[in-house]
Design a protein around this motif. Structure first.
Motif, mmCIF file in Angstrom:
data_model
loop_
_atom_site.group_PDB
_atom_site.id
_atom_site.type_symbol
_atom_site.label_atom_id
_atom_site.label_comp_id
_atom_site.label_asym_id
_atom_site.label_seq_id
_atom_site.Cartn_x
_atom_site.Cartn_y
_atom_site.Cartn_z
ATOM 1 N N LYS A 113 0.836 -1.200 0.000
ATOM 2 C CA LYS A 113 0.000 0.000 0.000
ATOM 3 C C LYS A 113 0.870 1.249 0.000
ATOM 4 O O LYS A 113 2.042 1.223 0.377
ATOM 5 C CB LYS A 113 -0.931 -0.001 1.210
ATOM 6 C CG LYS A 113 -0.230 0.133 2.553
ATOM 7 C CD LYS A 113 -1.194 0.456 3.683
ATOM 8 C CE LYS A 113 -2.303 -0.557 3.822
ATOM 9 N NZ LYS A 113 -3.188 -0.263 4.972
ATOM 10 N N GLY A 114 0.286 2.349 -0.413
ATOM 11 C CA GLY A 114 1.003 3.604 -0.435
ATOM 12 C C GLY A 114 0.196 4.667 -1.167
ATOM 13 O O GLY A 114 -0.864 4.380 -1.740
ATOM 14 N N ALA A 115 0.696 5.885 -1.142
ATOM 15 C CA ALA A 115 0.022 7.009 -1.798
ATOM 16 C C ALA A 115 1.064 8.064 -2.143
ATOM 17 O O ALA A 115 2.143 8.101 -1.536
ATOM 18 C CB ALA A 115 -1.042 7.594 -0.876
ATOM 19 N N GLN A 121 -2.070 11.088 3.108
ATOM 20 C CA GLN A 121 -2.169 9.669 3.438
ATOM 21 C C GLN A 121 -0.854 9.143 4.017
ATOM 22 O O GLN A 121 -0.400 8.044 3.696
ATOM 23 C CB GLN A 121 -2.561 8.880 2.194
ATOM 24 C CG GLN A 121 -3.911 9.310 1.626
ATOM 25 C CD GLN A 121 -4.353 8.451 0.469
ATOM 26 O OE1 GLN A 121 -4.608 7.263 0.617
ATOM 27 N NE2 GLN A 121 -4.433 9.058 -0.701
ATOM 28 N N PHE A 122 -0.278 9.947 4.893
ATOM 29 C CA PHE A 122 0.977 9.563 5.521
ATOM 30 C C PHE A 122 0.871 8.223 6.240
ATOM 31 O O PHE A 122 1.824 7.429 6.243
ATOM 32 C CB PHE A 122 1.410 10.647 6.514
ATOM 33 C CG PHE A 122 2.575 10.247 7.376
ATOM 34 C CD1 PHE A 122 3.835 10.085 6.830
ATOM 35 C CD2 PHE A 122 2.392 10.015 8.735
ATOM 36 C CE1 PHE A 122 4.913 9.701 7.628
ATOM 37 C CE2 PHE A 122 3.464 9.628 9.534
ATOM 38 C CZ PHE A 122 4.725 9.480 8.978
ATOM 39 N N THR A 128 3.651 1.052 5.414
ATOM 40 C CA THR A 128 4.486 0.337 4.449
ATOM 41 C C THR A 128 5.954 0.411 4.848
ATOM 42 O O THR A 128 6.682 -0.589 4.791
ATOM 43 C CB THR A 128 4.284 0.914 3.042
ATOM 44 O OG1 THR A 128 2.945 0.660 2.631
ATOM 45 C CG2 THR A 128 5.231 0.295 2.036
ATOM 46 N N ALA A 129 6.418 1.593 5.248
ATOM 47 C CA ALA A 129 7.814 1.750 5.646
ATOM 48 C C ALA A 129 8.140 0.900 6.869
ATOM 49 O O ALA A 129 9.193 0.256 6.929
ATOM 50 C CB ALA A 129 8.110 3.222 5.923
ATOM 51 N N ALA A 170 1.946 6.011 -5.944
ATOM 52 C CA ALA A 170 1.738 5.097 -4.830
ATOM 53 C C ALA A 170 2.923 4.169 -4.591
ATOM 54 O O ALA A 170 3.024 3.547 -3.531
ATOM 55 C CB ALA A 170 0.471 4.260 -5.076
ATOM 56 N N GLN A 171 3.834 4.076 -5.553
ATOM 57 C CA GLN A 171 4.980 3.173 -5.401
ATOM 58 C C GLN A 171 6.193 3.831 -4.751
ATOM 59 O O GLN A 171 7.188 3.159 -4.491
ATOM 60 C CB GLN A 171 5.403 2.637 -6.774
ATOM 61 C CG GLN A 171 4.411 1.699 -7.422
ATOM 62 C CD GLN A 171 5.041 0.996 -8.606
ATOM 63 O OE1 GLN A 171 5.869 0.114 -8.458
ATOM 64 N NE2 GLN A 171 4.657 1.424 -9.795
ATOM 65 N N THR A 172 6.133 5.124 -4.464
ATOM 66 C CA THR A 172 7.322 5.840 -3.994
ATOM 67 C C THR A 172 7.886 5.233 -2.716
ATOM 68 O O THR A 172 9.070 4.887 -2.636
ATOM 69 C CB THR A 172 6.997 7.330 -3.775
ATOM 70 O OG1 THR A 172 6.538 7.884 -5.006
ATOM 71 C CG2 THR A 172 8.234 8.080 -3.310
#
Length: 268
Positions: A113-115, A121-122, A128-129, A170-172
């Motif tokens: 997941k991510g944004a 959306q931190f 994820t991190a 979202a992939q960053t």
């Protein structure tokens, strides 16, 4: 004598092609996706399994299925939230007690997941991190605690071809965590170069799983069984690093290193 002052166990010195026979395999994130697929492949190969994930109902069902098809192997399952770092150490030690030794640990549990950053959306990026890097650090620590005591073992970090470059949208965060995991594993390998402990980094391309089930028209996607069979085949070679499936991802990954970012986005 071994690197840490103890003789390397004889049973590890049986296969001249891969140097070690790894009978007891621990896989995190084994209730679905690549973890589940690799568990199926290793069961087919007759390996004993230590499987952990949050969803124990799925682990129990997988254990029942694999034991029925492969009655000669031992399978142990335990609940594990990899973000509970104390639990990571407890579960790994418990699996070692179950099996006597842990011969290979596959650090597989992760989130996709991510944004885009700055879009409010931190929390998704933080999760994820924490899961893909901090929890992976805990898994590596727990694995190496066991391997150092045994003076043997194989640590496998499941990264991603996304780790080759910074990715947009979202992939960053996901790509950054996978790059961090690869660097962590390489640092571990640098420390243990002259020891009996091996470290491998796997860079999967697009393999169909729950993490990418919503992606459409994705280039070079392979089904879960094909991808996991390729992963296990690569792991068995115990490479320093491997792109999986090798074609086309070994070529794509190298191209990603030097192509302009706007072109990289079109590859993935």
């Amino acid at each position: 004598m071994g690197y840490f002052g103890r003789a390397t166990p004889f049973r590890y010195l049986l296969n001249p092609h891969q140097m070690f026979i790894r009978q007891n395999i621990l896989i995190t994130g084994a209730s679905s996706g690549l973890g589940e697929g690799m568990a199926r492949e290793y069961a087919r190969l007759g390996r004993n399994l230590a499987l952990c994930a949050r969803r124990t109902d799925r682990l129990d069902a997988l254990k029942t299925e694999l034991e029925a098809a492969n009655p000669a192997i031992k399978i142990f399952v335990r609940a594990l939230d990899v973000n509970d770092h104390d639990q990571v150490f407890d579960v790994f030690r418990a699996f070692q007690a179950d099996l006597g030794t842990i011969d290979r640990v596959i650090v597989n549990a992760g989130l996709g997941k991510g944004a885009p950053l700055g879009t409010g959306q931190f929390s998704a990026n933080l999760q994820t991190a924490q899961t893909n890097f901090v929890a992976a650090l805990a898994q590596c620590e727990a694995a190496l605690e066991i391997f150092r005591a045994q003076n043997a073992g194989h640590l496998v970090a499941i990264s991603s071809v996304a780790a080759m470059r910074g990715m947009p949208r979202a992939q960053t965060t996901y790509a950054a965590t996978k790059a961090g995991l690869a660097a962590l594993a390489e640092g571990i390998r640098a420390e243990l170069l002259n020891s009996p402990i091996r470290v491998s980094i796997l860079y999967p391309g697009y393999i169909r799983s729950e993490i990418n089930a919503k992606l459409k028209n994705t280039p070079f996607m392979v089904d879960t069984e094909t991808g996991c069979r390729a992963l296990v085949k690569a792991i068995e070679r115990e490479p320093v690093q491997a792109f999986v499936p090798g074609w086309p991802w070994a070529v794509v990954a190298r191209a990603m290193k030097w192509l302009p970012l706007r072109w990289v986005q079109k590859l993935l």
